[in-house]
Scaffold this active site. Sequence first.
Site, PDB file in Angstrom:
ATOM      1  N   CYS A   7      49.615  63.899  19.861  1.00 29.10           N
ATOM      2  CA  CYS A   7      49.940  65.324  19.868  1.00 29.10           C
ATOM      3  C   CYS A   7      50.961  65.543  20.987  1.00 29.10           C
ATOM      4  O   CYS A   7      51.377  64.587  21.642  1.00 29.10           O
ATOM      5  CB  CYS A   7      48.653  66.112  20.122  1.00 29.10           C
ATOM      6  SG  CYS A   7      48.748  67.846  19.663  1.00 29.10           S
ATOM      7  N   CYS A  79      50.375  67.243  15.294  1.00 29.94           N
ATOM      8  CA  CYS A  79      51.181  68.453  15.478  1.00 29.94           C
ATOM      9  C   CYS A  79      52.613  68.153  15.069  1.00 29.94           C
ATOM     10  O   CYS A  79      53.059  67.003  15.131  1.00 29.94           O
ATOM     11  CB  CYS A  79      51.093  68.973  16.913  1.00 29.94           C
ATOM     12  SG  CYS A  79      52.030  68.062  18.131  1.00 29.94           S
ATOM     13  N   CYS A  86      58.007  61.593  17.629  1.00 27.46           N
ATOM     14  CA  CYS A  86      57.193  60.389  17.798  1.00 27.46           C
ATOM     15  C   CYS A  86      58.090  59.242  18.274  1.00 27.46           C
ATOM     16  O   CYS A  86      59.096  58.930  17.638  1.00 27.46           O
ATOM     17  CB  CYS A  86      56.509  60.017  16.487  1.00 27.46           C
ATOM     18  SG  CYS A  86      55.303  58.684  16.656  1.00 27.46           S
TER      19      CYS A  86
END
Length: 149
Positions: A7, A79, A86
Amino acid sequence: MKILILCTGNSCRSQMAHGFLQSFDKNIQVYSAGTHPVEKVNPLAVKTMAEVGIDISKHIPTNVTAYLSDTWDYVITVCGSANETCPAFEGNVGKRLHIGFDDPSEVIGTTDFIRSEFERVRNEIKNEFAKFYITEIKKQELPKCACNR
């Protein structure tokens, strides 16, 4: 089985998902991290999880950089921001999934409304990660059919 839940702040959604997934199966190695981790787990996330018997009070937000060279069976973002940003993992990642949820820590309103949003998101996380556990993890444990020998 080794799973990383990612997240942005690693204070609510990833921590709740971590708690649920670990409660489903103690043999799974579950970790959670944030792309921009905060100082501590959100107290309302801790309280909301305690209401369903899961203690995440000792969890500590961790920067995802601590895990980039590890090998993972799954990396799961919870999220949109973490999904979009990422980082590249140096270690092997079996599957990368996105299972997104609203951020209850951003809700504005009365105390009752905010608590209800934490409960709603907690319940959604439980349901979605239960589905993930059944469809992804448990199916790998099923014995192979011997009917075509």
